[in-house]
Structure formats: C-alpha cells, structure tokens
Design an enzyme around this catalytic site. Sequence first.
Site, mmCIF file in Angstrom:
data_model
loop_
_atom_site.group_PDB
_atom_site.id
_atom_site.type_symbol
_atom_site.label_atom_id
_atom_site.label_comp_id
_atom_site.label_asym_id
_atom_site.label_seq_id
_atom_site.Cartn_x
_atom_site.Cartn_y
_atom_site.Cartn_z
ATOM 1 C CB THR A 37 0.802 -4.037 6.324
ATOM 2 O OG1 THR A 37 -0.259 -3.120 6.043
ATOM 3 C CG2 THR A 37 1.975 -2.258 6.546
ATOM 4 C CB THR A 82 -0.815 0.062 1.108
ATOM 5 O OG1 THR A 82 -2.307 -1.409 1.260
ATOM 6 C CG2 THR A 82 -1.975 1.052 1.550
HETATM 7 N N1 LIG Z 1 -1.415 -1.812 4.019
HETATM 8 C C1 LIG Z 1 -1.337 -3.333 3.147
HETATM 9 O O1 LIG Z 1 0.036 -2.832 2.849
HETATM 10 C C2 LIG Z 1 -2.036 -4.257 2.570
HETATM 11 C C3 LIG Z 1 -1.466 -3.856 1.120
HETATM 12 N N2 LIG Z 1 -2.134 -4.712 0.333
HETATM 13 C C4 LIG Z 1 0.114 -5.342 1.331
HETATM 14 O O2 LIG Z 1 0.413 -5.433 0.052
HETATM 15 O O3 LIG Z 1 0.328 -6.303 1.894
#
Ligand SMILES: NC(=O)C[C@H](N)C(=O)O
Length: 331
Positions: A93, A15
């Site tokens: 995350t 993200t």
């Molecule tokens: N907040 C994030 O990074 C979630 C994201 N979709 C990831 O690549 O894990």
Amino acid sequence: MDLLPKIKVFGMGGTIASKGTSNSQTAGYKVGLTIKDLIDAVPSLKEVAELDYLQVANVGSKLLNSSHLLRLYASITEAFKGGFKGVVVTHGTDTIEETSFFLDLTIKSDLPLVIVGAMRPSTANSADGLMNLYQAVKIATSESSKGRGPLVVLNDRIASGFWTTKVSGFALDTFRPGEQGFLGVFQNNQIEWYYPPIRPYGHQYFDISKINELPEVIILYAYQGLNAGLIYSAVELGAKGLVFAGFGAGHWTDEGNNAARDVWVKYGVPTVYSHRTVEGSVPVANATHFDGAIASGILNPQKARILLQLCINARYSVIEIKKSFSSVYGG
Ligand SMILES: NC(=O)C[C@H](N)C(=O)O
C-alpha cells in the site's frame, strides 16, 4: 453453467503477501507468500472467476521502481490482448498510489483493472488481505467496473487510482479519495457504485509501448532552513526534472527558487511546484518564478513526479508540460 470471466492476477508483494511471527504483530513483518498462496487461501474466488496469475515482483512496495512499473505495464497490456476480461494487481500500500496513477495514464483499455493491498500481514488477527483480494476480483469481473480507470479497493471502499492517496501507516481505511470522493463501496460483498463510469477531468494517455526506462525525476521536500544545494545535487545525480513538495500552496524559499531557475537556464531541467500539505493545490500564480516552473495543481508530489516522467519521456516542451498539468483541476 455460464463460463466464469477470465481474470489475471499479478503479484507485486506488500503486506498482503507478508507474514509475521505472531498474530499480534502488525509491524516489522516480511513478505513471505506468493501470489499462488494468496489465491489458494480464498477458495470462494473459484465461484466468481477463472483465475490465472503471475508473480511480477514480491517485495515491499518501497522497493518498487520504474523498471517494475514498466514490467507491470507490459504484463497487463499482454493480459488484455490475450483475452482476459479484467486484471487484479496485489501490491504494497505504501506506493499503490504511484502505480495506480501511472497505470491510469498508460494502459489504454476500458477493461477493469483493480489494485489491492492490505494493512495487516496475513498472520495477524483480523488480517484484511484476503477479503480485499476477494473484493478486488469481484470488481474485476463486473461489467459495471468498465471505463473507470484503475481502481483501488481496501476496507470495503473503492477509490479512483488516479486520485487516491495513503494517509496512515496503520489504519485499515488508509486510502482517502480526497475531495473527489470514493467511487463505490462493498455491502455484504456486493458492489454499490456511487457514480456511473467516468474518467477524471484532465485524464490523458501516454504511449510507453516502446520504452524500457523512464527519465529520472527527483522530489525535494520543503522545510524551514531548506538547503538549496539539494537542487544542484539532484541534477548531478541525473535528474531530468524536479518536483518540489513545497510549503502550503507550493511555496519555496527564494534561494531555492533561484537555484531551480539556474538549473533550468543551464541544463533545461524543469521543476514542478507541488505541495507537502495533504490537501489543497498549487495554482499557476504560485509557479511563475521562471519559464521552466510548472504548477502541480492538485497533484501531490508522488503523482506529479509520475506525470512529469511521462511528459519528459514523451519529449514534451515545457509549454506542453504546463498544458498537461493545467488540465488537471487547479493546475
Ligand atoms: N501495507 C503495506 O502494504 C505496506 C507495505 N510495507 C508495502 O509494501 O507497501
């Protein structure tokens, strides 16, 4: 003027590197920024470090696998050997906790290693990525960050990469340190540590310098009416080890325990009993169903999987695997 510390930044995606189509969008966005774009977007980084960067991957972290982890391991090892004073990894995350736990057990260096993500895409109102990146680089440049293992920074808080876990798909403070607590906090962009440098009890090191893949370990999740056939399917799919995200303190169904015993006796596939509860642990007393049954202790299924992969890769006997897990508190 003193020379600024040389820091290497590795981009993995997530993200923090994503864009939406409006500034109110906080779901359904896509990865669209490179690591260079991210660094260029924070001009004040030039005041704290001399940065170099490398794009190792650029995907949502759900798409990362063992090959990416091994590539990241090799890149970080090379950076430390090449004289960089610290490393930052930008990462989705969703699976930061697996990557940070893996790096904690495999990178043999006391130099700062910081993993950072964001909960809002770069296009969102109050996007958190750039401040998180700035703080990650600050941690990486600080002498006081040495000897703490990989650190995860988000929302002003600094967590141990060994312990931290993601608890929410949307909250900015999604990383919780569990009962072990945060290691420090940012106040007005100054690091305030709560503790002197220390590694977690039970921390161990695995040499993976000569491998190009990790063994397959499959996690199975407990639910009422569990289909024990999943255990055989996992082994047919190539699992060399299993991790159960069990009920409560690692409970599993009788039929499931029998199937796990069966694949241990027939194929030598060990099973780590972990827990689907967010907190708590699995004591040894709850993993005595057969010789190849191992208690995860406090480790959640995704971290237990990484440790089991590393133990199997190191050709540990089941007794040695049990020792590895039991050295983590509660195992
Ligand atoms: N907040 C994030 O990074 C979630 C994201 N979709 C990831 O690549 O894990």
